[in-house]
Design a protein around this motif. Structure first.
Motif, PDB file in Angstrom:
ATOM      1  N   UNK A 129       0.806  -1.216   0.000  1.00 18.04           N
ATOM      2  CA  UNK A 129       0.000   0.000   0.000  1.00 18.04           C
ATOM      3  C   UNK A 129       0.840   1.266   0.000  1.00 18.04           C
ATOM      4  N   UNK A 130       2.119   1.152   0.337  1.00 18.50           N
ATOM      5  CA  UNK A 130       2.959   2.348   0.427  1.00 18.50           C
ATOM      6  C   UNK A 130       4.430   1.957   0.443  1.00 18.50           C
ATOM      7  N   UNK A 179      -3.703   0.212  -1.192  1.00 17.92           N
ATOM      8  CA  UNK A 179      -3.627  -0.825  -2.217  1.00 17.92           C
ATOM      9  C   UNK A 179      -4.318  -0.379  -3.496  1.00 17.92           C
ATOM     10  N   UNK A 180      -5.455   0.283  -3.336  1.00 14.78           N
ATOM     11  CA  UNK A 180      -6.177   0.772  -4.509  1.00 14.78           C
ATOM     12  C   UNK A 180      -5.342   1.787  -5.277  1.00 14.78           C
ATOM     13  N   UNK A 181      -4.624   2.624  -4.541  1.00 15.61           N
ATOM     14  CA  UNK A 181      -3.750   3.607  -5.185  1.00 15.61           C
ATOM     15  C   UNK A 181      -2.623   2.914  -5.952  1.00 15.61           C
ATOM     16  N   UNK A 182      -2.013   1.898  -5.334  1.00 17.76           N
ATOM     17  CA  UNK A 182      -0.951   1.160  -6.018  1.00 17.76           C
ATOM     18  C   UNK A 182      -1.490   0.465  -7.260  1.00 17.76           C
ATOM     19  N   UNK A 240       6.969   4.636   7.235  1.00 20.75           N
ATOM     20  CA  UNK A 240       7.390   4.205   8.568  1.00 20.75           C
ATOM     21  C   UNK A 240       8.225   5.293   9.234  1.00 20.75           C
ATOM     22  N   UNK A 241       9.088   5.923   8.444  1.00 18.61           N
ATOM     23  CA  UNK A 241       9.992   6.940   8.982  1.00 18.61           C
ATOM     24  C   UNK A 241       9.281   8.275   9.162  1.00 18.61           C
ATOM     25  N   UNK A 242       8.555   8.722   8.130  1.00 19.98           N
ATOM     26  CA  UNK A 242       7.942  10.050   8.189  1.00 19.98           C
ATOM     27  C   UNK A 242       6.842  10.135   9.245  1.00 19.98           C
TER      28      UNK A 242
END
Length: 252
Positions: free
Chosen positions: A17-18, A45-48, A193-195
């Motif tokens: 998803x990201x 997921x839809x965006x990917x 995860x970082x941002x």
């Protein structure tokens, strides 16, 4: 490392998803694979999937919570029920949180281990019988945290060290069978995860700086390229390997 064509092959990518999972799914689809994307974030997921479709690629969305073992098995079963084969399993989904160890909640610890270590195990467990039939491959995403102790990340380090060693153990178990099992260990990347991460206000910044890397962050797209390479037939010589991509963090 240049990946080979994945035309006619089916790949399952977690965390799609990201971030790194999304970049890996897009790249594998661009190489011709039919990509099954797994994540708890249905909107992501839809965006990917939309990005892959816009490039003429082929992607399937499977939104589920991989912290539940039965959902891991169900994700693989969905692939087989629809496509009848699985050629590559890419365990990319991950979780980390900076915290003083005495203050880490049981829930936080459990989620970290479930996503980073237990889910890859259960996905491998379900996928291996099908990967053996396809002369397929597993690519696990570990971390430099598997090799260098990092302050305030005890659970994360333990989970990634476990995944790294699990990769090697599986490679030995299937040494004489037609499957390749490898890992890539990135350093810090600019992902969600970082941002989206917060740190305790009283941490010792000098300890964080020790594993920040003198050359900066690793590019997400570069790590995705290695994941795709290891998943493709181009990486026939790799089995039981863990490729460090950390801009020198573990060099010394």
């Amino acid at each position: 490392m240049t990946p080979a064509s994945m035309a006619g092959k089916v790949a399952l990518v977690t965390g799609a998803a990201s971030g790194l999972g999304q970049a890996s799914a897009i790249l594998l689809a661009g190489l011709g694979a039919r990509v099954w994307m797994v994540d708890i974030n249905a909107d992501g997921l839809a965006d990917t999937a939309a990005r892959i479709a816009s490039d003429g690629g082929d992607a399937q969305v499977h939104a589920t919570d991989l912290t539940e073992p039965e959902n891991c098995a169900a994700a693989v079963a969905a692939v087989i029920a629809t496509d009848g084969r699985l050629d590559a399993l890419c365990n990319v989904a991950g979780r980390m949180s900076f915290v003083h160890t005495p203050q880490m909640s049981a829930r936080d610890y459990g989620l970290t281990m479930a996503i980073n270590l237990h889910a890859p195990f259960h996905l491998c467990q379900a996928a291996i019988p099908h990967l053996l039939k396809a002369d397929g491959t597993i690519v696990n995403v570990t971390s430099t945290a598997a090799f260098v102790g990092q302050a305030y990340l005890a659970a994360y380090c333990a989970s990634k060290a476990g995944l790294t060693h699990m990769t090697k153990a599986l490679a030995m178990e299937y040494m004489h069978q037609p499957i390749r099992i490898n890992a890539v260990a990135p350093g810090g990347m600019m992902t969600g995860i970082v941002t989206g991460m917060t740190m305790p206000p009283d941490i010792d910044r000098t300890l964080i700086d020790r594993f920040s890397g003198l050359r900066g962050l690793v590019e997400v797209e570069e790590v995705a390229q290695v994941i795709a390479y290891l998943a493709s037939p181009a990486a026939r010589g790799f089995h039981g390997a863990c490729i460090n991509m950390d801009r020198g963090i573990t060099a010394g």
